[in-house]
Design an enzyme around this catalytic site. Structure first.
Site, PDB file in Angstrom:
ATOM      1  CE1 TYR A 284      -3.721  -2.143  -0.537  1.00  0.00           C
ATOM      2  CE2 TYR A 284      -4.639  -0.755   1.594  1.00  0.00           C
ATOM      3  CZ  TYR A 284      -4.832  -1.658   0.718  1.00  0.00           C
ATOM      4  OH  TYR A 284      -5.544  -1.963  -0.038  1.00  0.00           O
TER       5      TYR A 284
ATOM      6  CD  GLU B  42      -1.965   4.959  -6.804  1.00  0.00           C
ATOM      7  OE1 GLU B  42      -2.822   5.789  -5.974  1.00  0.00           O
ATOM      8  OE2 GLU B  42      -1.912   3.437  -6.645  1.00  0.00           O
TER       9      GLU B  42
END
Length: 154
Positions: A74, A81
């Site tokens: 994660y 991102e």
């Protein structure tokens, strides 16, 4: 609610960044391999896990991977991102000024969903794998996992 931020971020990166900014300055940054690696490993674990669940089968190493590797994947994916969006900012500022500010807003909006998803997965891990004490009890055979009653083990 847990799926929405994940799907949105992936669609946004593919269409809102990679499609809008196919320039080398965006695609050749460290963020792209980070997010592709995190997404790939996550999906390689998630879909076999779901397929076995539908068949009411359980493969403990896959269960463990599903509810443990997120601790690393994660943050790695979100970092990739955000770095990728950040690398698109200079181009956006020159050619799409309004989109530039939208990208900044998107970057700042990552915090709450990330916190929600991360803590949700921690709770799911406790639910699926138990606390460390329960795990040691399991090894000794004292405490059976509550979901294994109806699932066949591989």
């Amino acid at each position: 609610m847990t799926v929405l931020p994940q799907v949105f971020s992936r669609l946004f990166l593919v269409w809102g960044i990679f499609y809008v900014f196919p320039e080398r300055e965006v695609l050749n940054q460290i963020g792209v391999p980070l997010l592709v690696f995190a997404w790939s490993i996550t999906e390689t674990i998630r879909y076999p896990f779901y397929a076995l669940s539908v068949a009411e089968l359980q493969f403990y190493p896959l269960l463990w991977a599903r509810y443990t590797l997120f601790y690393v994947l994660y943050p790695l994916g979100v970092t990739g991102e955000l770095l990728t969006i950040y690398s698109a900012l200079p181009i956006a500022k020159n050619y799409y000024p309004t989109y530039y500010y939208f990208l900044i807003a998107i970057m700042f909006s990552y915090g709450p969903p990330f916190y929600f998803l991360y803590t949700h997965m921690i709770k799911q891990r406790r639910k699926q794998l138990g606390s460390p004490k329960q795990s040691s009890d399991k090894k000794e055979g004292k405490n059976a996992h509550k979901n294994t009653k109806k699932a066949k083990k591989l």
